[in-house]
Design an enzyme around this catalytic site. Structure first.
Site, PDB file in Angstrom:
ATOM      1  N   GLU A 136       9.826  16.818 110.475  1.00 31.80           N
ATOM      2  CA  GLU A 136       9.835  16.600 111.950  1.00 31.80           C
ATOM      3  C   GLU A 136       8.326  15.900 111.981  1.00 31.80           C
ATOM      4  OE1 GLU A 136      10.178  18.431 116.365  1.00 31.80           O
ATOM      5  OE2 GLU A 136       9.961  19.939 114.530  1.00 31.80           O
ATOM      6  N   HIS A 201      10.385  12.940 119.848  1.00 27.03           N
ATOM      7  CA  HIS A 201       9.092  12.871 120.336  1.00 27.03           C
ATOM      8  C   HIS A 201       8.821  11.447 120.410  1.00 27.03           C
ATOM      9  CE1 HIS A 201       7.734  17.038 119.595  1.00 27.03           C
ATOM     10  NE2 HIS A 201       8.506  17.221 118.671  1.00 27.03           N
ATOM     11  N   HIS A 222      16.442  18.071 119.361  1.00 23.47           N
ATOM     12  CA  HIS A 222      15.900  18.814 120.721  1.00 23.47           C
ATOM     13  C   HIS A 222      15.995  17.925 121.936  1.00 23.47           C
ATOM     14  CE1 HIS A 222      11.605  17.603 120.091  1.00 23.47           C
ATOM     15  NE2 HIS A 222      11.313  18.624 119.131  1.00 23.47           N
ATOM     16  N   ASP A 284      15.136  25.872 116.923  1.00 17.76           N
ATOM     17  CA  ASP A 284      13.705  25.401 116.588  1.00 17.76           C
ATOM     18  C   ASP A 284      12.675  26.549 116.938  1.00 17.76           C
ATOM     19  OD1 ASP A 284      11.932  23.394 116.606  1.00 17.76           O
ATOM     20  OD2 ASP A 284      11.791  23.077 118.616  1.00 17.76           O
TER      21      ASP A 284
END
Length: 401
Positions: A136, A201, A222, A284
């Site tokens: 990530e 992100h 997410h 997460d």
């Protein structure tokens, strides 16, 4: 060789129905699914490990494809102990397979974590099975960094990512912001190497996401968290990543369904638009998951960020933003059930078959079917886990005092 195991007096959760019956396990695989009207006497199974489920559910094991830690450990600690203890922690809550996930960090720390994974990936740790590792970052939009460390955020570096992919075949997915310079070429390289390209992100607009989808980005990390929605630039409105996730049918979306990151109306909206086939429940989770800690560390012990744990979530110490989930897989299922309009079979699909498909292991995992891995979880009406089985081995049994 372990004895065959028979779960009986069960409500067996299949892909689209729940039947009364039994599940027979042999040699780590599901040998048979026996409807109650075809089940003979238990005495016919002498020599088996017999488990009377007492009218509770036997479900496919939960598959968590995005998890950072638990039980007081984080994968970024970079130790074998961290990996094995996290796997043991999450199996207590029904997780039979997981994908260890990193955070944006130094190149040295990342390599340390990858090397630790290589050391433990084949180890019988009496916990959840590992499906490969998820990177990530560090290729993120600074404006959507969330709790990711801004010191290490940067654009995709071909020399860096090609070297890592060549040396670590355990990398199975990588999350990045598609609008960054070089992100499309990065996605193409991931797909060429059979690595799942995910969007995360990001401050992209719809047009950026559409291009990313065409080169192989098919998963949204997410969903809603750290990603753009509708924005205005010089008086013009642009659809963002969230809208692209809805409009492009082929995207799967991860949901931190802890009841905090996404309020009920958003969960209902996602279900209404994407449907159960494209929703993937994830924890997460950070290191405080499965503990009673009220203070914790996001990331590695020696270089991580101190966070608070309250209201069922980790927060920055100034309480201005979330800093990770402390959810476990059973909590995700309970949250979705509380919405009241989603069948249990569909919820279980979101945390078993769908993640198995995304991770390309649906031929072996994700549903109760003859020949598949015996990854099973037994839980009651409150989703309280009673047993967790991984590849035919019971790795957790609840003891009531």
């Amino acid at each position: 060789m372990a004895k065959p195991t028979l779960f009986y007096n069960a409500k067996v959760i299949l892909n689209d129905t729940i039947i009364p019956g039994a599940v027979l396990v042999e040699h780590g695989k599901i040998k048979a699914v026996i409807p109650a009207n075809e089940f003979s006497y238990v005495d016919n199974y002498k020599g088996h490990t017999l488990i009377d489920v007492r009218d509770q559910y036997v479900s496919p094991g939960f598959i968590d494809i995005h998890v950072h830690g638990g039980g007081g450990h984080d994968f970024m600690d970079g130790t074998e102990e961290a990996f094995t203890q996290i796997a043991k922690t999450h199996c207590r809550f029904g997780t039979t397979s997981l994908v260890p996930t990193t955070l944006t960090t130094t190149a040295e720390r990342l390599e340390e974590t990858l090397q630790s994974y290589e050391s433990v990936k084949q180890y019988d740790n009496d916990g959840a099975d590992f499906l490969g590792i998820h990177l990530e970052g560090p290729y993120f939009a600074m404006s959507q960094r969330g709790a990711q460390d801004p010191r290490y955020i940067r654009n995709p570096d071909p020399k860096e990512y090609k070297s890592l992919i060549d040396r670590y075949k355990s990398i199975v997915r990588w999350s990045a912001a598609p609008e960054l310079e070089g992100a499309l070429a990065f996605g193409e390289h991931l797909v060429a190497n059979n690595i799942i390209a995910a969007i995360a992100h990001t401050d992209a607009i719809y047009e950026d996401v559409e291009k990313a989808y065409q080169v192989g980005y098919k998963l949204m990390t997410h969903f809603y968290s750290a990603m753009s929605g509708v924005t205005r630039r010089h008086a013009f409105r642009y659809a963002g990543v969230v809208e692209a996730g809805y409009l492009i049918d082929g995207f799967d979306v991860e949901l931190i369904a802890d009841g905090v990151h996404l309020p009920n109306p958003l969960l209902e909206l996602i279900y209404k638009i994407k449907g159960p086939e494209r929703m993937v429940l994830i924890t997460d989770a950070m290191r405080a998951a499965g503990t009673d800690d009220t203070l914790s560390i996001l990331g590695s012990r020696d270089d991580g960020m101190e966070v608070l744990v309250e209201d069922g979530v980790a927060k920055l110490k100034d309480r201005t933003a979330f800093a990770g989930s402390v959810a476990t897989a059973d909590r995700l299922v309970r949250t979705m059930l509380k919405l009241g309009n989603i069948p249990l079979t569909e919820i279980i699909r979101m945390i078993s078959l769908n993640p198995a498909r995304v991770m390309k292991v649906e031929e072996e995992k994700g549903s109760i079917a003859v020949g598949k891995d015996a990854d099973l979880v037994v839980f009651d009406a409150n989703i309280q886990v009673q047993y967790t089985m991984v590849k035919g081995k019971i790795v957790y049994e609840r003891h009531i005092e």
